[in-house]
Write a protein that holds these residues in place. Sequence first.
Motif, PDB file in Angstrom:
ATOM      1  N   ALA A  92       8.351  -3.266  -7.767  1.00  0.00           N
ATOM      2  CA  ALA A  92       9.543  -2.727  -7.116  1.00  0.00           C
ATOM      3  C   ALA A  92       9.734  -3.317  -5.728  1.00  0.00           C
ATOM      4  CB  ALA A  92       9.440  -1.204  -7.046  1.00  0.00           C
ATOM      5  N   VAL A  93       8.646  -3.502  -4.991  1.00  0.00           N
ATOM      6  CA  VAL A  93       8.742  -4.104  -3.661  1.00  0.00           C
ATOM      7  C   VAL A  93       9.233  -5.544  -3.760  1.00  0.00           C
ATOM      8  CG1 VAL A  93       7.377  -4.898  -1.686  1.00  0.00           C
ATOM      9  CG2 VAL A  93       7.076  -2.582  -2.569  1.00  0.00           C
ATOM     10  N   ARG A  94       8.755  -6.268  -4.744  1.00  0.00           N
ATOM     11  CA  ARG A  94       9.201  -7.658  -4.915  1.00  0.00           C
ATOM     12  C   ARG A  94      10.720  -7.714  -5.131  1.00  0.00           C
ATOM     13  NH1 ARG A  94       5.875 -11.840  -5.788  1.00  0.00           N
ATOM     14  NH2 ARG A  94       7.547 -12.825  -6.999  1.00  0.00           N
ATOM     15  N   VAL A  95      11.245  -6.801  -5.921  1.00  0.00           N
ATOM     16  CA  VAL A  95      12.697  -6.757  -6.117  1.00  0.00           C
ATOM     17  C   VAL A  95      13.385  -6.386  -4.807  1.00  0.00           C
ATOM     18  CG1 VAL A  95      14.580  -5.581  -7.320  1.00  0.00           C
ATOM     19  CG2 VAL A  95      12.505  -6.235  -8.573  1.00  0.00           C
TER      20      VAL A  95
ATOM     21  N   ALA B 272       4.566  -2.661   3.090  1.00  0.00           N
ATOM     22  CA  ALA B 272       4.462  -3.968   2.434  1.00  0.00           C
ATOM     23  C   ALA B 272       4.405  -5.065   3.495  1.00  0.00           C
ATOM     24  CB  ALA B 272       5.666  -4.199   1.525  1.00  0.00           C
ATOM     25  N   ARG B 273       3.614  -6.085   3.224  1.00  0.00           N
ATOM     26  CA  ARG B 273       3.537  -7.252   4.103  1.00  0.00           C
ATOM     27  C   ARG B 273       3.894  -8.497   3.297  1.00  0.00           C
ATOM     28  NH1 ARG B 273       1.094  -8.715   8.921  1.00  0.00           N
ATOM     29  NH2 ARG B 273       0.027  -6.703   9.065  1.00  0.00           N
TER      30      ARG B 273
ATOM     31  N   CYS C 208       0.862  -1.178   0.000  1.00  0.00           N
ATOM     32  CA  CYS C 208       0.000   0.000   0.000  1.00  0.00           C
ATOM     33  C   CYS C 208       0.900   1.231   0.000  1.00  0.00           C
ATOM     34  CB  CYS C 208      -0.921   0.026   1.214  1.00  0.00           C
ATOM     35  SG  CYS C 208      -2.065   1.435   1.227  1.00  0.00           S
ATOM     36  N   LYS C 209       0.656   2.120  -0.966  1.00  0.00           N
ATOM     37  CA  LYS C 209       1.426   3.364  -1.032  1.00  0.00           C
ATOM     38  C   LYS C 209       0.511   4.531  -0.714  1.00  0.00           C
ATOM     39  CE  LYS C 209       3.139   5.121  -4.936  1.00  0.00           C
ATOM     40  NZ  LYS C 209       4.093   5.268  -6.047  1.00  0.00           N
TER      41      LYS C 209
ATOM     42  N   VAL D 285       6.258  -7.024   8.157  1.00  0.00           N
ATOM     43  CA  VAL D 285       5.820  -5.745   7.612  1.00  0.00           C
ATOM     44  C   VAL D 285       7.045  -4.868   7.378  1.00  0.00           C
ATOM     45  CG1 VAL D 285       4.486  -3.653   8.042  1.00  0.00           C
ATOM     46  CG2 VAL D 285       3.563  -5.874   8.703  1.00  0.00           C
ATOM     47  N   PHE D 286       7.076  -4.202   6.240  1.00  0.00           N
ATOM     48  CA  PHE D 286       8.206  -3.365   5.852  1.00  0.00           C
ATOM     49  C   PHE D 286       7.715  -1.968   5.522  1.00  0.00           C
ATOM     50  CE2 PHE D 286       8.974  -7.742   4.672  1.00  0.00           C
ATOM     51  CZ  PHE D 286      10.259  -7.985   5.134  1.00  0.00           C
ATOM     52  N   HIS D 287       8.439  -0.963   5.994  1.00  0.00           N
ATOM     53  CA  HIS D 287       8.173   0.441   5.668  1.00  0.00           C
ATOM     54  C   HIS D 287       9.275   0.888   4.735  1.00  0.00           C
ATOM     55  CE1 HIS D 287       7.626   4.866   7.120  1.00  0.00           C
ATOM     56  NE2 HIS D 287       6.983   4.629   6.002  1.00  0.00           N
ATOM     57  N   LEU D 288       8.931   1.209   3.485  1.00  0.00           N
ATOM     58  CA  LEU D 288       9.929   1.449   2.452  1.00  0.00           C
ATOM     59  C   LEU D 288       9.929   2.915   2.017  1.00  0.00           C
ATOM     60  CD1 LEU D 288       9.221  -1.732   0.312  1.00  0.00           C
ATOM     61  CD2 LEU D 288      10.880  -1.439   2.143  1.00  0.00           C
ATOM     62  N   PRO D 289      11.060   3.392   1.466  1.00  0.00           N
ATOM     63  CA  PRO D 289      11.168   4.801   1.040  1.00  0.00           C
ATOM     64  C   PRO D 289      10.337   5.053  -0.213  1.00  0.00           C
ATOM     65  CG  PRO D 289      13.162   3.575   0.462  1.00  0.00           C
ATOM     66  CD  PRO D 289      12.314   2.644   1.272  1.00  0.00           C
TER      67      PRO D 289
END
Length: 274
Positions: free
Chosen positions: A265-268, A66-67, A47-48, A74-78
């Motif tokens: 992009a998250v998958r990478v 991302a989960r 979710c963005k 759970v990840f909080h990405l830039p």
Amino acid sequence: MPGYLELAEAIRKVLLRGAEAPARQVLPIPGGHFLVMSAADGEVAVCKLVTVQADRTPSVQAEVWARRLATGEVFHLPGEELTRRRTAALSLLAARLLAPRREGALLLVGPGAQGEAHLEAFAEGFPLTRVLLRGRGRARVEALLAKAQALGLSAEEWTGEGVPEDVAFIVTATPSPTPVLPERVPEGAFIAAVGSFRPDMRELPEELIRRAALYCDTEDALKEAGELQGQTGVVPLKAALLGARSEGDPVVFKSVGHALFDLAAVRVHLGLEG
């Protein structure tokens, strides 16, 4: 962060493999808009959250959550960097698939974050002969010219009216409501139009659009992009990957963004693509 070619390949796989991605929500907020974009496949859900406020610097701010479904992590990405790079990787994927010319000069209109990312992406994906740049803000123009030169490319500001004949690739990355290119561009040029994202915004002139081969990132662009309002024969990128083609010249690829590309992009980023 991964390279642009790696991100482009991940986007290609996600488009062809399929995933769930509802239409994005756009809510009005003081001075702008708040966007919510989500997507999921069998391994990860993302979710963005994006705020767009013209009176702020930067005007676009984003974060991605991302989960990983198998573990619950759970990840909080830039969000800004992820969006910057996946948008340029998407344009690179389209250009490598659809561009009639495989080398030449790159013209960038817009010296912001997307202009910089597209410079990096096209320098990675194509043999560029030189870079031309137009934009507002003297400091940003000079910084991007220096970046191109640091990549080993001849770079100069585009100050003329006509687009030089050696330009094979054009990127427009502005929030302009009116066209930023002339009606005529060199034969066989590929244009990635990534700046406008509302029906009342138009980076490309109507006459250019009328004669162009038209492609878009997803069907959502047909409703959201000013350039594509009322146009027929527009081919989404997934269909193009499966062999569909649009007729005309130049080739225009219009993108407005989609959660599927964030998912790729998250998958990478999480090491799920190999």
